[in-house]
Design a protein around this motif. Structure first.
Motif, short mmCIF file in Angstrom:
data_model
loop_
_atom_site.label_atom_id
_atom_site.label_comp_id
_atom_site.label_asym_id
_atom_site.label_seq_id
_atom_site.Cartn_x
_atom_site.Cartn_y
_atom_site.Cartn_z
N THR A 24 43.02 168.46 42.47
CA THR A 24 43.20 167.52 41.36
C THR A 24 44.68 167.21 41.21
OG1 THR A 24 43.32 169.36 39.79
CG2 THR A 24 41.16 168.35 40.15
N ALA A 25 44.96 166.01 40.71
CA ALA A 25 46.34 165.58 40.51
C ALA A 25 46.40 164.64 39.32
CB ALA A 25 46.89 164.91 41.77
N THR A 26 47.60 164.48 38.79
CA THR A 26 47.80 163.60 37.64
C THR A 26 48.64 162.41 38.07
OG1 THR A 26 47.73 165.48 36.14
CG2 THR A 26 48.66 163.43 35.29
N PRO B 97 48.39 155.65 34.27
CA PRO B 97 49.32 156.77 34.13
C PRO B 97 48.72 157.86 33.26
CG PRO B 97 50.49 154.70 33.89
CD PRO B 97 49.03 154.36 33.92
N GLY B 98 48.84 159.10 33.71
CA GLY B 98 48.27 160.24 32.99
C GLY B 98 46.84 160.55 33.34
N GLU B 99 46.20 159.71 34.14
CA GLU B 99 44.79 159.94 34.50
C GLU B 99 44.68 161.06 35.54
OE1 GLU B 99 41.01 157.50 36.51
OE2 GLU B 99 42.89 156.47 35.99
N GLN B 100 43.65 161.88 35.40
CA GLN B 100 43.35 162.92 36.38
C GLN B 100 42.52 162.32 37.52
OE1 GLN B 100 43.97 166.39 36.52
NE2 GLN B 100 45.46 166.07 34.89
N VAL B 101 42.95 162.56 38.74
CA VAL B 101 42.23 162.06 39.90
C VAL B 101 41.93 163.22 40.85
CG1 VAL B 101 43.21 159.73 39.80
CG2 VAL B 101 44.39 161.51 41.10
N LEU B 102 41.00 162.97 41.77
CA LEU B 102 40.60 163.98 42.75
C LEU B 102 41.11 163.58 44.12
CD1 LEU B 102 38.81 166.55 43.24
CD2 LEU B 102 36.97 164.97 43.83
N LEU B 103 41.71 164.53 44.83
CA LEU B 103 42.19 164.29 46.19
C LEU B 103 41.25 164.95 47.19
CD1 LEU B 103 46.02 165.01 45.84
CD2 LEU B 103 44.78 162.91 45.34
N GLU B 104 40.74 164.16 48.11
CA GLU B 104 39.98 164.69 49.24
C GLU B 104 40.93 164.73 50.43
OE1 GLU B 104 36.40 162.75 50.28
OE2 GLU B 104 35.27 163.53 48.57
N VAL B 105 41.37 165.93 50.79
CA VAL B 105 42.38 166.08 51.83
C VAL B 105 41.71 166.39 53.16
CG1 VAL B 105 44.45 167.33 52.55
CG2 VAL B 105 44.01 166.91 50.11
N HIS B 106 41.79 165.49 54.11
CA HIS B 106 41.31 165.69 55.46
C HIS B 106 42.50 165.97 56.37
CE1 HIS B 106 37.26 163.98 54.45
NE2 HIS B 106 37.99 163.36 53.54
N LEU C 167 40.07 159.73 44.55
CA LEU C 167 38.90 159.32 43.78
C LEU C 167 39.22 159.39 42.29
CD1 LEU C 167 36.23 161.47 45.67
CD2 LEU C 167 37.00 159.19 46.25
N ASN C 168 38.62 158.48 41.52
CA ASN C 168 38.80 158.53 40.07
C ASN C 168 37.82 159.53 39.45
OD1 ASN C 168 36.33 157.24 40.05
ND2 ASN C 168 37.18 155.23 39.56
N GLN C 169 37.79 159.58 38.12
CA GLN C 169 36.92 160.56 37.46
C GLN C 169 35.45 160.26 37.68
OE1 GLN C 169 38.21 160.62 33.37
NE2 GLN C 169 40.05 161.82 33.82
N GLY C 170 35.13 159.03 38.03
CA GLY C 170 33.76 158.68 38.35
C GLY C 170 33.44 158.88 39.82
N LEU C 171 34.34 159.54 40.56
CA LEU C 171 34.20 159.82 41.99
C LEU C 171 34.13 158.55 42.82
CD1 LEU C 171 31.71 162.84 41.97
CD2 LEU C 171 34.22 162.85 41.89
#
Length: 506
Positions: free
Chosen positions: A318-320, A341-350, A357-361
């Protein structure tokens, strides 16, 4: 000598639990020869023979002292080890030994022999592998990509039983590269080793615990469960425990990375490496006298089957998003204008890319994963100095294919002194601060204009393209028309030169 309880337990594992000799040896912590001796014995009508040995009441109290000195000697230089005479002297002076020197000599001779056999058996137990087991290790190699020398990593999966080995090149030793390389190699051979011997690399081991215990990284633990193989980790500093792959890494680097390979993408490079690995199996095993391919075909029957679904090598983080609509990963910023700005996002690291990805994936960005790969430019000045002294050597140079096409043709289109002049021209331009790609572009332009033989013309084109200089046309209102239309006979000047190229020609 084993106790009857130990012998009965060995027979129980063999007859009731249907364990193999190697499984029994590992369970009871014995050499496999000892386990086999008792597990497969059929005649139990007579008691076990005990080796008769002479009693040494004088030595009994000093055996542990002598054994300690002998074992410590194995860590000392050969010329600084105890002799039997020196051991006797120390026993007399330091421990008030009252026996004879001959008694000490006999004991020392026997114990040295026993300790040597014990050491060889332990080494055999560590290094000898049945079919179906593999070693894995990374090696460092250099390649050429777009005229740059780059240092990459190459994972080698080797099989000691057959001497088969398979390499896979990746940009780094991180967890994603390591597991992706392992996965690709499993898919290439169409099976999975039962055991894989590894170093304590950070991509797999989070912490080295006491003894043989290891705390694995979460992603590697899931990878092992998915492919059902057992990881075996070497003791720290004991590279000999996986000596086969150490040798195979060196073999791979010497044979398949010389001359330095040039590649467009990782798929191309690894395809070529695996083709060379397959072709290498059609030679005789260094010790068994059989073709490696035949041994490999035999060993493949002992491997595990691939799972129906491949493992997805991905790390989730996760990252901001910062105030500039960027996300940082491994000290590299990624622009995500679709995130607030300030939103939490998900990182898929390959291994080769990072998907955000956003909070809705829902995907809001995909980027190639940058690597700080060590790179250095080829020292073309040094290489050109070799070709200047021996122009014909260019035809056989391993670096010829890494020259820009325009320069390669520029050199090869001339022989002898003419080629030397062209090499000297390019070398001089490099020393002046121009890049090899800039010179190649100017030479290509000069070739199109038919002035590649003119050193001054090449310099002029190079200056124009690097400084953006376009000369203005100056009107000539003073020269008489008869002079402007005059066409001189240049063949007269050609006769004054030996190569027919005109003054300053290359």
């Amino acid at each position: 000598m084993l106790t009857m309880a130990q012998i009965q337990y060995i027979k129980h594992l063999r007859d009731k639990k249907d364990k193999s000799i190697m499984e029994i040896a590992e369970t009871v912590d014995l050499n496999w020869r000892t386990a086999k001796k008792y597990a497969d014995r059929e005649d139990w009508s007579r008691p076990l023979k005990q080796q008769r040995c002479k009693k040494r009441p004088v030595m009994d109290a000093f055996e542990e002292i002598v054994d300690t000195w002998l074992m410590e000697d194995s860590l000392s230089p050969k010329k600084q080890r105890h002799t039997a005479k020196r051991i006797y002297d120390r026993l007399v002076s330091e421990h008030q030994f009252s026996g004879g020197q001959r008694t000490v000599r006999q004991y020392v001779s026997r114990r040295k022999h026993e300790l040597r056999i014990q050491e060889e058996e332990e080494r055999y137990a560590r290094l000898e592998h049945p079919g179906g087991e593999a070693h894995a290790d990374f090696g460092t190699a250099k390649v050429v990509e777009q005229g740059k020398l780059k240092e990459i990593k190459c994972l080698v999966l080797s099989f000691p039983f057959s001497n088969a080995g398979f390499p896979y090149a990746v940009p780094a030793e991180n967890a994603e590269c390591f597991l992706e390389a392992m996965k690709r190699l499993f898919e290439h051979i169409g099976a999975v080793p039962q055991k894989i011997w590894l170093d304590n690399l950070p991509a797999a081991v989070a912490k080295v615990l006491q003894g043989s215990d290891r705390k694995l990284t979460e992603i590697f633990e899931r990878f092992c469960l998915h492919y059902r193989f057992e990881p075996v980790f070497c003791n720290p500093g004991c590279a000999n425990e996986k000596g086969h792959v150490e040798n195979k890494v060196g073999f791979t680097r010497r044979n398949w990375f010389v001359p330095l390979p040039q590649f467009e993408d990782w798929e191309q490079l690894n395809s070529e490496l695996l083709q060379k690995a397959e072709a290498d199996m059609y030679r005789t095993h260094y010790e068994k006298g059989r073709e490696i391919a035949a041994l490999w075909a035999e060993e493949r029957t002992k491997l595990l089957t691939l799972p129906g679904v491949p493992f997805e090598v991905v790390r989730l983080l996760t990252a901001t998003v910062d105030k500039y609509s960027r996300v940082r990963f491994e000290n590299h910023p990624y622009d995500v204008p679709r995130a607030r700005p300030g939103e939490q996002v998900l990182l898929e690291v390959h291994w080769d890319q990072v998907e955000i990805l956003n909070q809705g994936l829902q995907p809001i960005g995909m980027f190639g994963r940058p690597y700080s790969t060590k790179e250095t430019a080829i020292d073309w000045v040094a290489h050109l100095d070799i070709y200047r002294r021996k122009p014909r050597a260019l035809n056989y140079s391993s670096y010829l294919q890494h020259l820009p096409t325009a320069l390669r043709e520029f050199f090869l289109n001339r022989e002898g002194a003419a080629r030397r002049q062209r090499i000297e021209l390019v070398s001089e331009l490099l020393r002046s601060g121009y890049q090899i790609e800039e010179i190649a572009t100017a030479v290509a332009a000069a070739t199109r204009e038919g002035i590649e033989h003119d050193a001054g013309g090449v310099r002029h084109l190079l200056y124009r393209q690097t400084h953006g200089y376009i000369p203005e046309t100056i009107p000539d209102d003073y020269t008489p028309a008869c002079i402007l239309s005059y066409a001189p006979d240049m063949s007269i000047y050609d006769q004054l030169t030996r190569d027919g190229g005109g003054p300053g020609g290359v």
